[in-house]
Motif scaffolding. Sequence first.
Motif, PDB file in Angstrom:
ATOM      1  N   PHE A  73       0.790  -1.230   0.000  1.00 18.05           N
ATOM      2  CA  PHE A  73       0.000   0.000   0.000  1.00 18.05           C
ATOM      3  C   PHE A  73       0.827   1.288   0.000  1.00 18.05           C
ATOM      4  O   PHE A  73       0.294   2.353  -0.297  1.00 18.05           O
ATOM      5  N   LEU A  74       2.099   1.211   0.364  1.00 15.38           N
ATOM      6  CA  LEU A  74       2.936   2.406   0.449  1.00 15.38           C
ATOM      7  C   LEU A  74       4.162   2.263  -0.442  1.00 15.38           C
ATOM      8  O   LEU A  74       5.215   2.816  -0.150  1.00 15.38           O
ATOM      9  N   ARG A  75       4.037   1.533  -1.499  1.00 12.07           N
ATOM     10  CA  ARG A  75       5.184   1.289  -2.371  1.00 12.07           C
ATOM     11  C   ARG A  75       5.563   2.555  -3.126  1.00 12.07           C
ATOM     12  O   ARG A  75       4.714   3.404  -3.407  1.00 12.07           O
ATOM     13  N   PRO A  76       6.858   2.664  -3.464  1.00  5.11           N
ATOM     14  CA  PRO A  76       7.262   3.794  -4.304  1.00  5.11           C
ATOM     15  C   PRO A  76       6.483   3.796  -5.609  1.00  5.11           C
ATOM     16  O   PRO A  76       6.244   2.752  -6.210  1.00  5.11           O
ATOM     17  N   SER A  77       6.069   4.966  -6.025  1.00  3.75           N
ATOM     18  CA  SER A  77       5.230   5.044  -7.211  1.00  3.75           C
ATOM     19  C   SER A  77       5.310   6.427  -7.808  1.00  3.75           C
ATOM     20  O   SER A  77       5.509   7.420  -7.115  1.00  3.75           O
ATOM     21  N   ARG A  78       5.140   6.514  -9.106  1.00  8.59           N
ATOM     22  CA  ARG A  78       5.083   7.801  -9.773  1.00  8.59           C
ATOM     23  C   ARG A  78       3.642   8.267  -9.975  1.00  8.59           C
ATOM     24  O   ARG A  78       3.403   9.283 -10.599  1.00  8.59           O
ATOM     25  N   ASP A 135       9.761  12.267   3.679  1.00 12.27           N
ATOM     26  CA  ASP A 135      10.503  11.065   3.296  1.00 12.27           C
ATOM     27  C   ASP A 135      11.466  11.343   2.153  1.00 12.27           C
ATOM     28  O   ASP A 135      11.177  12.125   1.242  1.00 12.27           O
ATOM     29  N   PHE A 136      12.606  10.649   2.180  1.00  9.56           N
ATOM     30  CA  PHE A 136      13.530  10.676   1.048  1.00  9.56           C
ATOM     31  C   PHE A 136      13.085   9.711  -0.047  1.00  9.56           C
ATOM     32  O   PHE A 136      13.397   9.908  -1.210  1.00  9.56           O
ATOM     33  N   ALA A 137      12.376   8.661   0.345  1.00 12.91           N
ATOM     34  CA  ALA A 137      11.856   7.696  -0.626  1.00 12.91           C
ATOM     35  C   ALA A 137      10.367   7.971  -0.807  1.00 12.91           C
ATOM     36  O   ALA A 137       9.542   7.586   0.027  1.00 12.91           O
ATOM     37  N   LEU A 138      10.042   8.626  -1.877  1.00 12.18           N
ATOM     38  CA  LEU A 138       8.653   9.028  -2.126  1.00 12.18           C
ATOM     39  C   LEU A 138       7.770   7.814  -2.367  1.00 12.18           C
ATOM     40  O   LEU A 138       8.143   6.893  -3.083  1.00 12.18           O
ATOM     41  N   HIS A 139       6.591   7.802  -1.735  1.00 13.58           N
ATOM     42  CA  HIS A 139       5.612   6.760  -2.056  1.00 13.58           C
ATOM     43  C   HIS A 139       4.275   7.422  -2.396  1.00 13.58           C
ATOM     44  O   HIS A 139       4.060   8.606  -2.148  1.00 13.58           O
ATOM     45  N   GLN A 140       3.392   6.626  -2.961  1.00 13.20           N
ATOM     46  CA  GLN A 140       2.215   7.180  -3.606  1.00 13.20           C
ATOM     47  C   GLN A 140       1.236   7.836  -2.639  1.00 13.20           C
ATOM     48  O   GLN A 140       0.440   8.689  -3.040  1.00 13.20           O
ATOM     49  N   GLN A 141       1.274   7.485  -1.361  1.00 15.48           N
ATOM     50  CA  GLN A 141       0.326   8.083  -0.438  1.00 15.48           C
ATOM     51  C   GLN A 141       0.640   9.554  -0.128  1.00 15.48           C
ATOM     52  O   GLN A 141      -0.189  10.258   0.418  1.00 15.48           O
ATOM     53  N   GLU A 160      10.005  14.588  -8.914  1.00 10.59           N
ATOM     54  CA  GLU A 160       9.157  13.388  -8.929  1.00 10.59           C
ATOM     55  C   GLU A 160       7.711  13.738  -8.590  1.00 10.59           C
ATOM     56  O   GLU A 160       6.770  13.257  -9.225  1.00 10.59           O
ATOM     57  N   VAL A 161       7.541  14.575  -7.574  1.00 12.85           N
ATOM     58  CA  VAL A 161       6.189  14.954  -7.144  1.00 12.85           C
ATOM     59  C   VAL A 161       5.478  15.723  -8.252  1.00 12.85           C
ATOM     60  O   VAL A 161       4.309  15.448  -8.582  1.00 12.85           O
ATOM     61  N   ALA A 162       6.165  16.682  -8.848  1.00  6.27           N
ATOM     62  CA  ALA A 162       5.549  17.492  -9.905  1.00  6.27           C
ATOM     63  C   ALA A 162       5.161  16.636 -11.096  1.00  6.27           C
ATOM     64  O   ALA A 162       4.093  16.823 -11.694  1.00  6.27           O
ATOM     65  N   GLY A 303      14.257   4.722   2.513  1.00 11.51           N
ATOM     66  CA  GLY A 303      14.841   6.021   2.797  1.00 11.51           C
ATOM     67  C   GLY A 303      16.336   5.970   3.015  1.00 11.51           C
ATOM     68  O   GLY A 303      17.079   6.850   2.557  1.00 11.51           O
ATOM     69  N   VAL A 304      16.802   4.946   3.727  1.00 14.83           N
ATOM     70  CA  VAL A 304      18.245   4.782   3.958  1.00 14.83           C
ATOM     71  C   VAL A 304      18.977   4.636   2.629  1.00 14.83           C
ATOM     72  O   VAL A 304      20.030   5.254   2.402  1.00 14.83           O
ATOM     73  N   LEU A 305      18.430   3.836   1.739  1.00 12.44           N
ATOM     74  CA  LEU A 305      19.063   3.655   0.432  1.00 12.44           C
ATOM     75  C   LEU A 305      19.019   4.944  -0.387  1.00 12.44           C
ATOM     76  O   LEU A 305      19.985   5.289  -1.079  1.00 12.44           O
ATOM     77  N   ALA A 306      17.906   5.673  -0.303  1.00 14.46           N
ATOM     78  CA  ALA A 306      17.776   6.915  -1.068  1.00 14.46           C
ATOM     79  C   ALA A 306      18.770   7.964  -0.583  1.00 14.46           C
ATOM     80  O   ALA A 306      19.383   8.681  -1.390  1.00 14.46           O
TER      81      ALA A 306
END
Length: 361
Positions: A73-78, A135-141, A160-162, A303-306
């Motif tokens: 439900f909180l996976r990284p997504s564009r 967050d450093f690792a953006l997710h779709q929520q 990414e957000v834009a 986030g750690v990886l990002a």
Amino acid sequence: MSTFLLLSASMGDGHDTVAAALAERLRADGHQAVRADVLELLPGRLLGAGLRGSYQTCMRYAPWVYGGVHAAFLRPSRGPGSAPMAAAAGPGLLALVEQASCDAVVSVFHLAAQTAGRLRSSGRLRVPSAVVVTDFALHQQWLHPGNDLHLCLTPQIADEVAAATGRPAVATGAILGTRVLAARKAPQQAGSAAQAGVPVERPRVLVSAGAWGVGSRFADTARALTAAGFAPAVLCGRNERLRRRLSLLPGVEALGWQEDLPAVLASSSALVDNAAGQTALEALALGLPVVGFRPIPGHGRQGVLAMAELGLTRVAATPHELVRELADLIHGPARPVDPALFDGDPAAELARLVGAPGRGA
């Protein structure tokens, strides 16, 4: 003067810390800031408390379950997300906006971002809505095209957000509290003692477990650091059981909740991080090198990886790598972080959103 409603969530302490720091910035610029918890806007009140309690229990005792929830439900997504509970919190948010007579809603948690975005896109929320992405690792929520503006940690995240929402997004960097900002202005008190030219026989290395004291194998990590000649100090947060257990280990300093974390950071040489949250950002702001190790599942690992990919921190996969990275960072030359990460002005961006004068206007 404008009134901003800052909508956070007491899931740990990071989101509330950012909201408090942003409130300080806004008030310093002559605005009013009202803080609220989106979990308290859910119907019946018990629902929010149940969510908080189940999340805390899951993170402490079954973090792999949260890892699965994050993947689902909180996976990284564009693409924008959809949070079913956002609809449930909507009536409470509208009532609070009317009660506070606010000029804008500022979400500092992804459920809040979904709630405000839904109301804004439907026309029911008549004041601008901004989102502070922590967050450093953006997710779709975090993403909803109904929101008017996203404030992001880095230009990469803003892009990414834009791209995902088609709405404005700007990089305003980390939002730091006054204690961190004050310590940041006193460089002789911050950062690695070794990098400052002070001989350190056993450099103090902080190991962060977050506000709730969550993570894995802290005792093993502390033993590895002690054996390598470091003096580990584990930030156990409010997990008294973890603090008592670690306090029995020779050479290990087990710390409970710290009211003045910047002072603790300033007296240390490095931070071992497992969540890429506000503690890691405060450490970087004060000149401490940060190594990600044994991150918590889900947003922590992402986030750690990002952060490492951005060159802000390093990541270690084994205790041997952790010791090697710490030795290199503590005893090697200082690697300053781009000041743009800390010198942004989110309050000014919010003032522009509502058409109010900001600092120096």
